[in-house]
Design an enzyme around this catalytic site. Structure first.
Site, mmCIF file in Angstrom:
data_model
loop_
_atom_site.group_PDB
_atom_site.id
_atom_site.type_symbol
_atom_site.label_atom_id
_atom_site.label_comp_id
_atom_site.label_asym_id
_atom_site.label_seq_id
_atom_site.Cartn_x
_atom_site.Cartn_y
_atom_site.Cartn_z
ATOM 1 N N CYS A 230 0.828 -1.206 0.000
ATOM 2 C CA CYS A 230 0.000 0.000 0.000
ATOM 3 C C CYS A 230 0.864 1.258 0.000
ATOM 4 O O CYS A 230 0.558 2.229 -0.700
ATOM 5 C CB CYS A 230 -0.917 0.023 1.227
ATOM 6 S SG CYS A 230 -2.087 -1.347 1.305
ATOM 7 N N THR A 231 1.922 1.244 0.769
ATOM 8 C CA THR A 231 2.818 2.402 0.848
ATOM 9 C C THR A 231 3.409 2.712 -0.524
ATOM 10 O O THR A 231 3.456 3.873 -0.940
ATOM 11 C CB THR A 231 3.922 2.148 1.886
ATOM 12 O OG1 THR A 231 3.307 1.916 3.165
ATOM 13 C CG2 THR A 231 4.870 3.328 1.997
#
Length: 195
Positions: A45-46
């Site tokens: 996600c990052t």
């Protein structure tokens, strides 16, 4: 029942990293790319949030706004924004919705209980300026998205809305297109006299 292409995107009002968002008002007459994430601070996600932030101008040039959603609280999102900037080399420059009560996740069918009953899968919606759903993509939590593909589809949708054409496999902006099969031969000759 899952949302389908051509349906009006559900409206909602929710807190985000950029203040309260009433989705339809925020969208105004722009297109939107709405995408969900399983959880804050997860490595995939990052990388995704950083990639979208780095390429935000490419979406803006196409009249499209970015908006992310996760079921984590706003305080976590603000902390995560610092982590994204530090690890991905770019600040979060679009709203990240704090969908702690899963309002947006349920409206848009982003929770898939057989994958994970508590977290959102990686869903992407492209929504046009009339607030109609034009694309849905769903990735498993373990697989990051392809920003190039999302931009490619956005280009295709906007081109085919403007002209009576379709885009073939692996089409890229500027490539040859196909005259829409819905046109009669006479209409095709009228719209495209040079073929």
């Amino acid at each position: 029942m899952a949302l389908q292409l051509g349906e009006t995107a559900p409206n909602f009002t929710i807190e985000s990293t950029q203040g309260t968002v009433n989705f339809h008002q925020w969208l105004d007459d722009s297109w939107a790319v709405l995408f969900s994430h399983p959880a804050d601070f997860t490595p995939v996600c990052t990388t995704e949030l950083g990639a979208f932030a780095k390429r935000k101008n490419e979406f803006t040039q196409r009249g499209a706004k970015l908006v992310g959603v996760s079921v984590d609280p706003l305080s976590s999102h603000h902390d995560w924004a610092g982590d994204i900037e530090q690890t991905q080399g770019t600040a979060l420059n679009y709203p990240l919705l704090a969908d702690e009560d899963q309002v947006v996740a349920k409206l848009y069918g982003m929770i898939h209980p057989k994958a994970d009953p508590k977290l959102t899968v990686r869903t992407v919606f492209i929504i046009d300026s009339d607030k109609k759903i034009r694309l849905t993509l769903t990735y498993p939590p373990s697989t990051g998205r392809n920003v190039d593909e999302i931009l490619r589809v956005l280009d295709s949708l906007q081109l085919t809305d403007k002209h009576k054409v379709a885009t073939p496999v692996d089409w890229q902006n500027g490539d040859d297109v196909i005259i829409s099969p819905s046109l009669s031969n006479d209409d095709a000759r009228q719209h495209f006299p040079e073929g």
